[in-house]
Design a protein around this motif. Structure first.
Motif, PDB file in Angstrom:
ATOM      1  N   THR A 127     -16.375 -66.398  -4.122  1.00 36.06           N
ATOM      2  CA  THR A 127     -15.475 -66.725  -4.839  1.00 36.06           C
ATOM      3  C   THR A 127     -15.344 -65.801  -6.186  1.00 36.06           C
ATOM      4  OG1 THR A 127     -16.704 -68.358  -5.798  1.00 36.06           O
ATOM      5  CG2 THR A 127     -14.966 -68.925  -3.972  1.00 36.06           C
ATOM      6  N   LYS A 128     -16.253 -65.504  -6.712  1.00 37.46           N
ATOM      7  CA  LYS A 128     -16.502 -64.785  -8.032  1.00 37.46           C
ATOM      8  C   LYS A 128     -15.731 -63.626  -7.975  1.00 37.46           C
ATOM      9  CE  LYS A 128     -20.322 -67.325 -10.089  1.00 37.46           C
ATOM     10  NZ  LYS A 128     -21.677 -67.003 -10.732  1.00 37.46           N
ATOM     11  N   ILE A 129     -14.919 -63.135  -9.197  1.00 37.80           N
ATOM     12  CA  ILE A 129     -14.320 -62.093  -9.074  1.00 37.80           C
ATOM     13  C   ILE A 129     -14.781 -61.408 -10.706  1.00 37.80           C
ATOM     14  CG2 ILE A 129     -12.068 -60.855  -9.551  1.00 37.80           C
ATOM     15  CD1 ILE A 129     -12.124 -62.030  -6.659  1.00 37.80           C
ATOM     16  N   PHE A 130     -15.089 -60.213 -10.527  1.00 39.57           N
ATOM     17  CA  PHE A 130     -15.600 -59.304 -11.510  1.00 39.57           C
ATOM     18  C   PHE A 130     -14.433 -58.384 -12.198  1.00 39.57           C
ATOM     19  CE2 PHE A 130     -20.353 -58.958 -12.365  1.00 39.57           C
ATOM     20  CZ  PHE A 130     -20.620 -60.134 -11.843  1.00 39.57           C
ATOM     21  N   SER A 131     -14.105 -58.493 -13.381  1.00 32.56           N
ATOM     22  CA  SER A 131     -13.267 -57.286 -13.790  1.00 32.56           C
ATOM     23  C   SER A 131     -13.755 -56.888 -15.491  1.00 32.56           C
ATOM     24  CB  SER A 131     -11.706 -57.807 -13.928  1.00 32.56           C
ATOM     25  OG  SER A 131     -11.785 -58.970 -14.803  1.00 32.56           O
ATOM     26  N   ALA A 132     -13.041 -55.728 -15.985  1.00 21.20           N
ATOM     27  CA  ALA A 132     -13.770 -55.422 -16.974  1.00 21.20           C
ATOM     28  C   ALA A 132     -13.095 -55.757 -18.311  1.00 21.20           C
ATOM     29  CB  ALA A 132     -13.660 -53.774 -17.093  1.00 21.20           C
ATOM     30  N   TYR A 133     -13.847 -56.091 -19.455  1.00 20.06           N
ATOM     31  CA  TYR A 133     -13.194 -56.189 -20.885  1.00 20.06           C
ATOM     32  C   TYR A 133     -12.160 -54.614 -20.836  1.00 20.06           C
ATOM     33  CZ  TYR A 133     -15.894 -60.020 -21.842  1.00 20.06           C
ATOM     34  OH  TYR A 133     -16.485 -61.444 -21.750  1.00 20.06           O
ATOM     35  N   ARG A 134     -11.268 -54.961 -22.056  1.00 19.48           N
ATOM     36  CA  ARG A 134     -10.501 -53.847 -22.006  1.00 19.48           C
ATOM     37  C   ARG A 134      -9.712 -53.254 -20.927  1.00 19.48           C
ATOM     38  NH1 ARG A 134     -15.194 -51.575 -25.361  1.00 19.48           N
ATOM     39  NH2 ARG A 134     -14.322 -51.874 -27.546  1.00 19.48           N
ATOM     40  N   SER A 135      -9.200 -54.358 -20.421  1.00 16.32           N
ATOM     41  CA  SER A 135      -8.223 -54.025 -19.148  1.00 16.32           C
ATOM     42  C   SER A 135      -6.925 -54.760 -19.023  1.00 16.32           C
ATOM     43  CB  SER A 135      -8.921 -54.172 -17.960  1.00 16.32           C
ATOM     44  OG  SER A 135      -9.215 -55.551 -17.599  1.00 16.32           O
ATOM     45  N   TYR A 136      -5.841 -54.301 -18.269  1.00 21.47           N
ATOM     46  CA  TYR A 136      -4.852 -55.183 -18.391  1.00 21.47           C
ATOM     47  C   TYR A 136      -4.565 -55.135 -16.932  1.00 21.47           C
ATOM     48  CZ  TYR A 136      -0.197 -57.289 -18.489  1.00 21.47           C
ATOM     49  OH  TYR A 136       1.048 -58.006 -18.498  1.00 21.47           O
ATOM     50  N   HIS A 137      -4.387 -56.393 -16.151  1.00 17.33           N
ATOM     51  CA  HIS A 137      -3.738 -56.441 -14.785  1.00 17.33           C
ATOM     52  C   HIS A 137      -2.628 -57.204 -14.484  1.00 17.33           C
ATOM     53  CE1 HIS A 137      -7.649 -54.420 -13.321  1.00 17.33           C
ATOM     54  NE2 HIS A 137      -8.543 -55.076 -14.352  1.00 17.33           N
ATOM     55  N   GLY A 138      -2.137 -57.734 -15.323  1.00 12.57           N
ATOM     56  CA  GLY A 138      -0.788 -58.372 -15.287  1.00 12.57           C
ATOM     57  C   GLY A 138      -0.790 -59.860 -16.107  1.00 12.57           C
ATOM     58  N   ALA A 139       0.373 -60.552 -15.840  1.00 15.08           N
ATOM     59  CA  ALA A 139       0.637 -61.806 -16.809  1.00 15.08           C
ATOM     60  C   ALA A 139       0.588 -63.039 -16.037  1.00 15.08           C
ATOM     61  CB  ALA A 139       1.783 -61.608 -17.550  1.00 15.08           C
ATOM     62  N   THR A 140       0.507 -62.930 -14.668  1.00  9.90           N
ATOM     63  CA  THR A 140       0.464 -64.230 -13.883  1.00  9.90           C
ATOM     64  C   THR A 140      -1.048 -64.842 -14.051  1.00  9.90           C
ATOM     65  OG1 THR A 140       0.190 -62.755 -11.761  1.00  9.90           O
ATOM     66  CG2 THR A 140       2.389 -63.657 -12.178  1.00  9.90           C
ATOM     67  N   HIS A 141      -1.133 -65.942 -13.665  1.00 15.05           N
ATOM     68  CA  HIS A 141      -2.182 -66.525 -13.707  1.00 15.05           C
ATOM     69  C   HIS A 141      -3.475 -65.833 -13.257  1.00 15.05           C
ATOM     70  CE1 HIS A 141      -0.670 -70.021 -16.029  1.00 15.05           C
ATOM     71  NE2 HIS A 141      -1.563 -70.402 -16.044  1.00 15.05           N
ATOM     72  N   THR A 147      -7.401 -59.861 -16.466  1.00 11.62           N
ATOM     73  CA  THR A 147      -7.184 -58.958 -17.691  1.00 11.62           C
ATOM     74  C   THR A 147      -8.237 -59.210 -18.858  1.00 11.62           C
ATOM     75  OG1 THR A 147      -4.835 -58.735 -17.431  1.00 11.62           O
ATOM     76  CG2 THR A 147      -5.645 -58.769 -19.867  1.00 11.62           C
ATOM     77  N   GLY A 148      -8.794 -58.178 -19.412  1.00 13.39           N
ATOM     78  CA  GLY A 148      -9.894 -58.235 -20.577  1.00 13.39           C
ATOM     79  C   GLY A 148      -9.687 -58.093 -21.758  1.00 13.39           C
ATOM     80  N   GLN A 207     -11.358 -53.125 -10.943  1.00 17.43           N
ATOM     81  CA  GLN A 207     -11.190 -52.344 -12.324  1.00 17.43           C
ATOM     82  C   GLN A 207     -10.053 -51.080 -12.101  1.00 17.43           C
ATOM     83  OE1 GLN A 207     -14.410 -49.169 -12.749  1.00 17.43           O
ATOM     84  NE2 GLN A 207     -14.756 -48.956 -10.748  1.00 17.43           N
ATOM     85  N   GLU A 208      -9.399 -51.007 -13.470  1.00 18.38           N
ATOM     86  CA  GLU A 208      -8.346 -49.787 -13.236  1.00 18.38           C
ATOM     87  C   GLU A 208      -9.130 -48.461 -13.410  1.00 18.38           C
ATOM     88  OE1 GLU A 208      -5.200 -50.229 -16.709  1.00 18.38           O
ATOM     89  OE2 GLU A 208      -6.476 -51.948 -17.496  1.00 18.38           O
ATOM     90  N   MET A 238     -14.678 -53.431  -3.428  1.00 15.48           N
ATOM     91  CA  MET A 238     -14.272 -52.588  -4.523  1.00 15.48           C
ATOM     92  C   MET A 238     -12.930 -52.422  -4.764  1.00 15.48           C
ATOM     93  SD  MET A 238     -15.431 -48.732  -5.484  1.00 15.48           S
ATOM     94  CE  MET A 238     -14.877 -47.760  -7.112  1.00 15.48           C
ATOM     95  N   ILE A 239     -12.324 -52.952  -5.889  1.00  9.14           N
ATOM     96  CA  ILE A 239     -10.931 -52.969  -5.981  1.00  9.14           C
ATOM     97  C   ILE A 239     -10.238 -52.105  -7.237  1.00  9.14           C
ATOM     98  CG2 ILE A 239      -8.862 -54.542  -6.001  1.00  9.14           C
ATOM     99  CD1 ILE A 239     -11.159 -56.606  -5.086  1.00  9.14           C
ATOM    100  N   CYS A 240      -9.612 -51.064  -6.626  1.00 12.20           N
ATOM    101  CA  CYS A 240      -9.021 -50.296  -7.743  1.00 12.20           C
ATOM    102  C   CYS A 240      -7.836 -50.639  -8.203  1.00 12.20           C
ATOM    103  CB  CYS A 240      -9.149 -48.749  -7.295  1.00 12.20           C
ATOM    104  SG  CYS A 240     -10.839 -48.110  -7.422  1.00 12.20           S
ATOM    105  N   ASP A 241      -7.205 -51.219  -9.365  1.00  9.57           N
ATOM    106  CA  ASP A 241      -5.925 -51.244  -9.685  1.00  9.57           C
ATOM    107  C   ASP A 241      -5.396 -49.955 -10.273  1.00  9.57           C
ATOM    108  OD1 ASP A 241      -3.785 -51.855 -11.252  1.00  9.57           O
ATOM    109  OD2 ASP A 241      -4.598 -53.657 -12.316  1.00  9.57           O
ATOM    110  N   GLU A 242      -4.312 -49.481  -9.117  1.00 15.79           N
ATOM    111  CA  GLU A 242      -3.683 -48.288  -9.835  1.00 15.79           C
ATOM    112  C   GLU A 242      -2.276 -48.373  -9.980  1.00 15.79           C
ATOM    113  OE1 GLU A 242      -4.853 -44.837  -9.160  1.00 15.79           O
ATOM    114  OE2 GLU A 242      -6.974 -45.214  -8.503  1.00 15.79           O
ATOM    115  N   VAL A 243      -2.146 -49.611 -10.456  1.00 19.12           N
ATOM    116  CA  VAL A 243      -0.604 -49.950 -10.871  1.00 19.12           C
ATOM    117  C   VAL A 243       0.055 -48.936 -11.840  1.00 19.12           C
ATOM    118  CG1 VAL A 243       0.905 -51.715 -12.279  1.00 19.12           C
ATOM    119  CG2 VAL A 243      -0.814 -52.312 -10.313  1.00 19.12           C
TER     120      VAL A 243
END
Ligand code: PLP
Length: 447
Positions: A127-141, A147-148, A207-208, A238-243
């Motif tokens: 269940t747990k999901i890691f992501s970085a501070y100083r990031s933006y991944h979108g505005a939905t919940h 988003t960091g 991560q972005e 490993m998930i790369c946000d390439e938006v």
């Protein structure tokens, strides 16, 4: 006041803003790297709008593809196959890293990340999901909880989202000698965090590939491979946000290609259709695709793989190839890098410039030695950055900022002549920025 602006402000709620003092530029026309306002003033679009108009404005082939598609088959539900749906997915997979195999199309970037969260959870059973501070991944919940930065706060809390500190050498408390040293330091922190959160609980690390809105943070050599190794060691996706960083922005189809690393999942949007109509998606590895051969992909959207989006994606990807825009991003990026170095050498208010392809940032500081940011974190009570953006806009240079950082990311079609002309404007405005930044520190030290 302009009638259009008046009506706009009367009925529209604008994103991320208190509404009372907004003054949106009224745009009437766009072409190539330019947009025009109601008064006929021309601007260089030096952020490609929201870093999505990679092929520039008014591209005839993409417009034609959308027109043809709406006549032929405007919509058919996602359970059906159709020519553009099949072809768009094939084209996306063909330009993705070699291990990538299938696509789940969404409407945009946040939705792509929402679905990547679910896919990582379905595949790992964790269940747990890691992501970085100083990031933006979108505005939905879910995406907002990835988003960091403070845009996350209205969507918090959702349990299971864990933040880590990613590499940012310029603001690190240690003066690293090499990129490898930087990567090793941050990787050791991430490893500890994985151990203390319980590796068997962690579904994915997001991560972005290159952090976008939060200041074009380019990972040091060794970081991407290090994250890949940690994910392999602990069975984490490993998930790369390439938006933002995908579709040629960094001089490669996807930014992760710069480090020859193959993630398990890539999320994308923006440059896949460059805003002509909206589209996003999740690309998954062969292993994940095989998982869903016999396990239900428990997700769906009415507009998944919308034919209009798919037709636009095909024409856009063809445009990248026909106009050689991926290589061009690297070439023009080299020129942008030269111009940014000149800006750094010329202007004491510039603390650091960062650039990869046509993706770049300028950090404005009060003092190069202390690296004190022009505006304190999370606050700009006097609207200083807004004022700087206004000075640039008045000279015909449109972009946006984050904290004390100005983003420069023009369309990949920009010519050397256009880039030089726009950077001449930037350089000129930076003299005024120097005096704002340096006077401020004087005022404060004498106070
Ligand atoms: N991920 C990144 C890296 C982004 O930059 C953005 C938007 O700027 C998103 C996700 C969200 O995309 P969208 O606004 O299309 O939902």
């Amino acid at each position: 006041m302009s009638k259009i602006r008046e009506m706009d402000l009367q009925y529209n709620l604008h994103s991320w803003s208190a509404q009372a003092n907004l003054h949106p530029e009224v745009i009437t026309k766009s072409e190539g790297v330019y947009i025009w306002n109601e008064e006929g003033k021309r601007f260089y679009d030096m952020s490609s709008q929201l870093v999505n108009m990679n092929v520039g404005h008014g591209h005839k082939n993409i417009i034609k593809a959308i027109q043809d598609q709406v006549e032929k088959l405007a919509f058919v539900g996602p359970a059906y196959a159709c020519d553009v749906r099949a072809e768009a997915a094939k084209k996306v997979v063909n330009v993705a890293p070699d291990n990538m195999s299938k696509v789940f199309f969404t409407n945009a970037g946040a939705e792509a990340n929402e679905n990547a969260i679910k896919i990582a959870r379905m595949v790992t059973g964790r269940t747990k999901i890691f992501s970085a501070y100083r990031s933006y991944h979108g505005a939905t919940h879910g995406a907002a909880n990835l988003t960091g930065e403070p845009r996350r706060f209205p969507a918090e809390p959702i349990p299971g989202f864990v933040k880590f500190v990613g590499p940012y050498a310029y603001r690190a408390p240690i003066a690293f000698e090499t990129e490898k040293e930087t990567s090793d330091f941050y990787l050791s922190l991430l490893r500890d965090q994985i151990l203390y959160e319980g590796p068997d609980n962690i579904a994915g690390i997001f991560q972005e590939s290159v952090v976008g809105s939060n200041g074009i943070l380019i990972p040091p050599d060794g970081w991407m491979q290090g994250v890949r190794d940690l994910c392999d060691e602990f069975g984490i996706m490993m998930i790369c946000d390439e938006v933002m960083s995908g579709w040629g922005r960094t001089g490669e189809w996807f930014a992760v290609n710069n480090w020859n690393v193959e993630p398990d999942i890539i999320t994308f949007a923006k440059g896949v259709t460059c805003g002509y109509v909206q589209l996003g998606g999740v690309i998954v590895s062969e292993a994940i695709a095989r998982h869903f051969d016999h396990n239900v992909l428990n997700t769906g959207l009415t507009y998944s793989a919308h034919p209009m989006g798919c037709a636009a994606a095909i024409a856009t990807i063809d445009t990248y190839v026909e106009e050689d825009l991926i290589a061009r991003s690297k070439q023009m990026g080299a020129l942008l890098g030269e111009r940014l170095n000149q800006v750094y050498n010329q202007h004491p208010s510039v603390g650091e410039v960062r650039q990869i392809g046509l993706f770049s940032a300028v950090e404005i500081v009060k003092d190069r030695e202390t690296r004190e940011a022009l505006v304190p974190y999370g606050k700009d009570p006097e609207g200083t950055m807004k004022k700087i953006l206004g000075m640039l806009r008045a000279e015909g240079f449109l972009t946006y900022s984050h904290e004390n950082i100005l983003i420069i990311a023009p369309p990949l079609i920009i010519s050397a002549e256009e880039l030089n002309a726009a950077m001449d404007i930037f350089d000129k405005v930076m003299y005024a920025v120097d005096s704002i930044a340096l006077n401020k520190s004087e005022i404060e030290t004498t106070a």
